[in-house]
Design a protein around this motif. Structure first.
Motif, PDB file in Angstrom:
ATOM      1  N   ALA A 143      47.931  54.845   4.150  1.00  0.00           N
ATOM      2  CA  ALA A 143      46.515  54.459   4.175  1.00  0.00           C
ATOM      3  C   ALA A 143      46.286  53.226   3.309  1.00  0.00           C
ATOM      4  O   ALA A 143      45.585  52.285   3.706  1.00  0.00           O
ATOM      5  CB  ALA A 143      45.646  55.618   3.690  1.00  0.00           C
ATOM      6  N   ASP A 179      46.906  53.425  11.917  1.00  0.00           N
ATOM      7  CA  ASP A 179      45.675  54.134  11.571  1.00  0.00           C
ATOM      8  C   ASP A 179      46.089  55.533  11.132  1.00  0.00           C
ATOM      9  O   ASP A 179      46.808  55.691  10.183  1.00  0.00           O
ATOM     10  CB  ASP A 179      44.674  54.116  12.730  1.00  0.00           C
ATOM     11  N   ARG A 180      45.683  56.581  11.851  1.00  0.00           N
ATOM     12  CA  ARG A 180      46.114  57.932  11.485  1.00  0.00           C
ATOM     13  C   ARG A 180      46.934  58.552  12.603  1.00  0.00           C
ATOM     14  O   ARG A 180      47.086  59.771  12.688  1.00  0.00           O
ATOM     15  CB  ARG A 180      44.889  58.777  11.169  1.00  0.00           C
ATOM     16  N   ASN A 308      41.237  65.367   6.927  1.00  0.00           N
ATOM     17  CA  ASN A 308      42.239  64.560   7.618  1.00  0.00           C
ATOM     18  C   ASN A 308      41.996  64.611   9.122  1.00  0.00           C
ATOM     19  O   ASN A 308      41.359  65.540   9.635  1.00  0.00           O
ATOM     20  CB  ASN A 308      43.650  65.085   7.324  1.00  0.00           C
ATOM     21  N   ASP A 340      49.958  60.491   4.610  1.00  0.00           N
ATOM     22  CA  ASP A 340      49.959  59.496   3.536  1.00  0.00           C
ATOM     23  C   ASP A 340      51.375  59.102   3.125  1.00  0.00           C
ATOM     24  O   ASP A 340      51.688  57.921   2.957  1.00  0.00           O
ATOM     25  CB  ASP A 340      49.210  60.029   2.312  1.00  0.00           C
TER      26      ASP A 340
END
Length: 620
Positions: A143, A179-180, A308, A340
């Motif tokens: 992140a 991104d995620r 999350n 992360d």
């Protein structure tokens, strides 16, 4: 030709040389894109026996020919390499916007080779490419580094693919994140870390993919959207995502305590309704109406406030049943921590579950764990071990090697407790209770993965090509081949396996979308496309055979072959490897004794070059 940009980037990290190259019509015709490009290039350009973490390995990022368009569920990007976890061919898939940005930047693919002496990141903007110093970003989590690089290049909307501390520390199941969304499996992040590449950053103000027949393509997209909206499963999946823990536990295939049991005691605390109560937001990949991603926030308990995008089903399992825990909050907190730190949740949760069983059996003790008590239900110990793995500290340094190497280093018979296929930790389905699923795990070209040949016929009762009794052995070899070839075709595009497993995306739809997008005449023939898919799967198999993997490697852990499953409606089942393998090899046209593709089958698929290689190696 529409769909493709027609060029790719080759980056030599050892020399710093960056060059644009043409795709070539032959590569497009014979391998379509995505997974096909990655498999072909890896087979052609990687010498057998190279160290996956050495400069000779390559890391290949691909986008499909439909990425960046209005077609639904085709915004995936893929990373292909030789796996440091398994030593096999590896493909790992991520979502979000990165694939679309790659296409908008004018690239179908990026090939990374060699290794940099110092940390760098690749910057792509306006047809210019630059390797920039990443020393200031080394050590940042995923992140942090995405925010920091966006700030440095002055583009808050830039799309990145990056690694975290786990990739830098060469954790063998490190991932690559955008991104995620993550390309999680097989240690692709460790390969990126070994090359000292912290990130790829694409700065691009939108874009458009040229189409050969825009009107025909738009009509097919309209038809696709109608198919989605008219399917009851779409509405369920769009609402809940992959929170199907209740269903799998009720089937008795929710692997508990290192694949000993099929149901988790006290499971009600993890039921999907509780995830629904924590859900804050729906997210999704570029231009996809499914919006299957869910943002969860833990409202109370020891992990209150943890938030999350995720967990998905596999991560829900990885941080619950593996350690005999029904604490729902830890599944969100651990999933966020792995994102992360940059490591695969399936492998991380599985190797920790193995450690818990070794602790229970006295094979490892508090002296080995640094004082941590790995007693079932101790989710705080799991959280600590995740940090240790990413930083290669304490017991985490051994766990970072993956289950097989961890067992080998511990000794005392610990190896048999590694729940892997070809060295990669298996996902959240006990193969004893879903035979075609298990056969696909065993024969998968990347090892223990549900995404290589998902069997929706057994799991969801999807009647395509026909219904399947999950406990029966009959016809499972052919069914597994059909599912694997379908998925291979889907991933040439690169389509998402979730709508794929419900068959919202059919072979016919892909054929029409590809033809309208590219104008390639051959793509209008579904039979031709399925032949290409089979060709790709055989190239992947050939890569593995060349590395020493054949019939003896197409297996599952001894526990699944000999110990009957405990608990639930699948209780008493074992996995019958040999008769299933015989069926499968017959369906594939491979030698039954060795599991090696025959010369006749290779030539039938247009793989004369592979057949010649095998002849020289004495494989056929």
């Amino acid at each position: 030709m529409g769909g493709y940009t027609g060029k790719f980037l080759r980056v030599n990290l050892s020399t710093g040389q960056i060059s644009e190259e043409d795709l070539g019509k032959e590569l497009i015709r014979d391998y379509i894109g995505g997974r096909g490009f990655g498999a072909k290039i890896l087979y052609d350009e990687i010498e057998p026996g190279i160290d996956p973490l050495g400069p000779e390995n390559k890391l290949i990022f691909t986008a499909g020919p439909i990425a960046g368009t209005k077609a639904q569920s085709f915004a995936r990007w893929m990373v292909t390499t030789k796996s440091p976890l398994t030593g096999t061919y590896m493909r790992s898939v991520g979502g979000g916007d990165f694939a679309a940005w790659l296409k908008f930047a004018g690239l179908d693919m990026i090939i990374l080779e060699g290794s940099s002496e110092k940390p760098v990141y690749l910057y792509v903007k306006d047809g210019k490419y630059e390797l920039r110093d990443a020393a200031a970003f080394w050590g940042m989590n995923t992140a942090e580094v995405q925010d920091a690089i966006r700030e440095e290049i002055g583009d808050k909307k830039a799309k990145l693919a990056c690694i975290g501390p786990a990739g830098e520390n060469l954790v063998r199941f490190a991932l690559i994140e955008s991104d995620r969304r993550t390309a999680s499996r097989g240690g692709v992040g460790a390969v990126m870390g070994s090359k000292k590449l912290k990130a790829i950053a694409i700065s691009q103000k939108g874009g458009k993919v040229a189409l050969s027949d825009p009107d025909a393509f738009a009509a097919m997209v309209k038809e696709q959207i109608a198919t989605y909206k008219n399917d009851l499963m779409f509405h369920s999946f769009s609402t809940t995502g992959t929170a199907m823990v209740d269903f799998m536990n009720s089937m008795g295939i929710y692997p508990t305590k290192n694949f000993r049991e099929g149901q988790l005691e006290g499971f009600d605390a993890l039921a999907g309704e509780h995830y629904g109560n924590m859900r804050e937001k729906h997210t999704g990949c570029y231009n996809c109406m499914v919006r299957c991603g869910k943002v969860y926030r833990v409202p109370s308990g020891p992990y209150e406030g943890a938030v999350n995008e995720g967990p998905e089903y596999e991560s829900m399992w990885a941080f619950s049943a593996t350690i005999g825990s029904n604490e729902i909050g830890v599944t969100v907190a651990a999933d966020g921590l792995c994102d992360d730190l940059g490591m695969d949740t399936i492998s991380a949760g599985s190797v920790i579950g193995m450690a818990f069983e070794l602790y229970e059996k006295g094979i490892i003790t508090k002296e080995d764990t640094g004082g941590l008590e790995l007693t079932y239900g101790n989710h705080a110990a799991l959280m600590e071990l995740l940090k240790q793995i990413a930083n290669r500290e304490g017991l985490g340094d051994l766990l970072a090697e993956g289950s097989v190497r961890f067992g080998q280093k511990i000794g005392q018979g610990a190896e048999k407790y590694a729940m892997t296929a070809k060295g990669m930790e298996m996902p959240a389905y006990d193969p004893r209770g879903v035979k075609a699923h298990g056969l696909s795990f065993a024969t998968s070209t990347i090892g223990g993965s549900h995404c290589i040949g998902y069997a929706p016929q057994e799991i969801f009762g999807i009647p395509i090509p026909r219904p399947a009794d999950r406990f029966s052995l009959g016809g499972k070899g052919e069914l597994t081949k059909i599912n694997q070839d379908y998925t291979t075709l889907l991933e040439t595009c690169i389509g998402c396996v979730f709508p794929g497993c419900f068959r919202w995306i059919t072979e016919e739809l892909m054929s029409k979308l590809l033809t309208a997008a590219t104008g390639v005449e051959e793509f209008g023939d579904v039979g031709y496309l399925l032949k290409v898919a089979e060709r790709i799967y055989n190239v992947e198999r050939a890569f593995n055979v060349r590395e020493g993997f054949a019939r003896e490697a197409d297996t599952l852990p001894e526990r699944l072959l000999k110990e009957p499953l405990i608990g639930g409606p699948a209780a008493g089942q074992i996995f019958e490897r040999d008769p299933l393998l015989d069926q499968y090899y017959e369906a594939r046209g491979w030698d039954k004794e060795t599991g090696v593709p025959t010369e006749a089958r290779l030539k039938k698929l247009g793989l004369e070059d592979v057949a010649a290689d095998f002849k020289n190696l004495g494989k056929v």
